[in-house]
Scaffold this active site. Structure first.
Site, short mmCIF file in Angstrom:
data_model
loop_
_atom_site.label_atom_id
_atom_site.label_comp_id
_atom_site.label_asym_id
_atom_site.label_seq_id
_atom_site.Cartn_x
_atom_site.Cartn_y
_atom_site.Cartn_z
N SER A 1 0.68 -1.26 0.03
CA SER A 1 -0.17 -0.12 -0.02
C SER A 1 1.04 1.37 0.03
O SER A 1 1.67 1.36 0.74
CB SER A 1 -1.00 0.10 1.13
OG SER A 1 -1.46 1.24 1.23
N ALA B 1 -18.11 -6.19 -11.85
CA ALA B 1 -19.13 -5.81 -11.11
C ALA B 1 -18.51 -5.95 -9.63
O ALA B 1 -19.32 -6.82 -8.57
CB ALA B 1 -20.44 -6.64 -11.38
N LYS C 1 -23.52 -11.88 -10.70
CA LYS C 1 -23.03 -10.83 -9.94
C LYS C 1 -23.67 -9.42 -10.51
O LYS C 1 -24.07 -8.50 -9.80
CB LYS C 1 -21.67 -10.82 -9.91
CG LYS C 1 -21.11 -10.27 -8.68
CD LYS C 1 -19.99 -10.09 -8.77
CE LYS C 1 -18.89 -11.06 -8.25
NZ LYS C 1 -17.41 -11.28 -8.19
N LYS D 1 -13.42 -4.55 3.63
CA LYS D 1 -14.48 -3.43 3.46
C LYS D 1 -15.61 -3.57 3.82
O LYS D 1 -16.36 -2.90 4.47
CB LYS D 1 -14.29 -2.97 1.89
CG LYS D 1 -12.71 -2.27 1.53
CD LYS D 1 -12.94 -1.61 0.40
CE LYS D 1 -11.49 -0.91 0.06
NZ LYS D 1 -11.88 0.01 -1.32
P1 ATR Z 1 -12.25 -5.59 -6.53
O1 ATR Z 1 -12.35 -5.24 -5.19
O2 ATR Z 1 -11.04 -4.77 -7.21
O3 ATR Z 1 -13.35 -4.95 -7.57
P2 ATR Z 1 -13.54 -8.21 -7.09
O4 ATR Z 1 -14.47 -7.79 -6.19
O5 ATR Z 1 -12.65 -9.51 -7.02
O6 ATR Z 1 -12.15 -6.98 -6.97
O7 ATR Z 1 -13.67 -8.01 -8.63
C1 ATR Z 1 -12.77 -8.59 -9.69
C2 ATR Z 1 -13.83 -8.08 -10.90
O8 ATR Z 1 -12.75 -8.61 -11.82
C3 ATR Z 1 -14.84 -9.00 -11.14
O9 ATR Z 1 -15.91 -8.25 -11.85
C4 ATR Z 1 -14.64 -10.09 -11.86
O10 ATR Z 1 -15.58 -10.74 -12.64
P3 ATR Z 1 -16.39 -12.09 -11.97
O11 ATR Z 1 -17.29 -11.39 -10.96
O12 ATR Z 1 -17.12 -12.72 -12.96
O13 ATR Z 1 -15.38 -12.77 -10.96
C5 ATR Z 1 -13.51 -9.37 -12.66
N1 ATR Z 1 -12.51 -10.35 -13.32
C6 ATR Z 1 -11.59 -11.07 -12.65
N2 ATR Z 1 -10.87 -11.89 -13.68
C7 ATR Z 1 -11.72 -11.92 -14.79
C8 ATR Z 1 -11.18 -12.30 -16.35
N3 ATR Z 1 -10.08 -13.06 -16.34
N4 ATR Z 1 -11.78 -11.82 -17.18
C9 ATR Z 1 -13.01 -10.96 -16.95
N5 ATR Z 1 -13.42 -10.49 -15.65
C10 ATR Z 1 -12.62 -10.97 -14.57
#
Ligand code: ATR
Length: 284
Positions: A21, A133, A161, A71
């Protein structure tokens, strides 16, 4: 105490992992600007230590930030919570007064300020598409909905989601236009982007250097009025494409700056010294 307590700190960022961080360098530049010293540290806390951290914070801290994965987990411990943090189930800032926790989320205002600074866009009546999302998109979408956005389109890898977020948003804001699709649905995604002022890239795709793009980038061709904001702090494949094709774009570093500035103001009731805090981030 299993986590490492802070020496001479009144503020901290709580997370796991938290070593990476840059909030301490940014916030300490702000505190030093006002002659308050370097009083912001970082605390690595395991999930089972959260209650113990809370007791420590009530007695020893004036405030803290929360990053992944706590969070939402912090919410049962807070005494008062802002509307946007309550609706989005996400708290990134706690102020402590007489041992009481006042919680809010500054992620949304951080993003809104970055959109204002980079693209001169206001949230009121904004039409916005989210790619993703997850937690970051949810905090931002709720902030936008609470502040009068016109339309929110959400494209996510897992449709369920996106549908859940959309259903919750529409329940709270019945007149809000909110439509979802799968991220791979080229036709609907194109339609969303055509109708939008801003595209927010909020998936984790692009964090790693060898990542591809979260969707087929040529759907952006010809979108000369679109502004693309990637929440990732560096030039992703998406942003590179925008640069090469004359599409307005910015990376997520200013969202980090402005959410930090809003946290600083929430704690201190003083105007955040944004230039000093930016310098702190750049030095980090
Ligand atoms: P953050 O807090 O950074 O938003 P998160 O809550 O883990 O992290 O969300 C990650 C996002 O990236 C989600 O929208 C996830 O899609 P899913 O809801 O389908 O899991 C998306 N994501 C992660 N890897 C992905 C990939 N390879 N292709 C497309 N979307 C991806």
């Amino acid at each position: 105490m299993n986590f490492e307590p802070l020496k001479n700190c009144k503020y901290a960022v709580l997370g796991n992992p938290v070593a990476h961080s840059k909030s301490p360098q940014m916030q300490n530049a702000g505190f030093e600007f006002y002659g308050m010293g370097s009083i912001y540290g970082k605390i690595h806390v395991e999930r089972e230590e959260l209650a113990e951290f809370v007791e420590y914070a009530r007695k020893n801290l004036s405030g803290f930030n929360i990053t992944v994965p706590y969070k939402q987990d912090i919410i049962p411990f807070v005494d008062r919570i802002s509307d946007v943090a309550k609706l989005s189930h996400s708290v990134n800032t706690v102020k402590i007064e007489n041992g009481r926790f006042y919680a809010t989320s500054t992620d949304g205002i951080g993003l809104a300020t970055a959109l204002q600074v980079h693209f001169n866009k206001e949230v009121k009546d904004l039409k916005v598409t989210f790619a993703g999302a997850g937690g970051a998109a949810q905090a931002a979408a709720w902030y936008f909905a609470c502040n009068g956005a016109g339309s929110i389109f959400i494209a996510n890898r897992s449709l369920a989601k996106a549908e859940q977020l959309s259903a919750e948003l529409k329940k709270a804001f019945p007149v809000l236009e909110c439509v979802v699709c799968e991220l791979s649905d080229r036709e609907k995604m194109s339609d969303f982007i055509k109708k939008s002022d801003v595209l927010i890239q909020s998936t984790s795709v692009g964090l790693k250097d060898d990542d591809g793009a979260p969707f087929e980038l040529d759907i952006l061709d010809g979108m000369s009025d679109l502004c693309v904001y990637d929440l990732i702090y560096k030039e992703t494949k998406l942003l590179k494409y925008c640069r090469q094709h004359g599409i307005k774009h910015a990376n997520g570093s200013d969202m980090l700056l402005y959410q930090g500035a809003a946290s600083f103001e929430f704690w201190t009731n003083r105007k955040a010294p944004v230039d000093a805090m930016r310098q702190g981030l750049e030095n980090a």
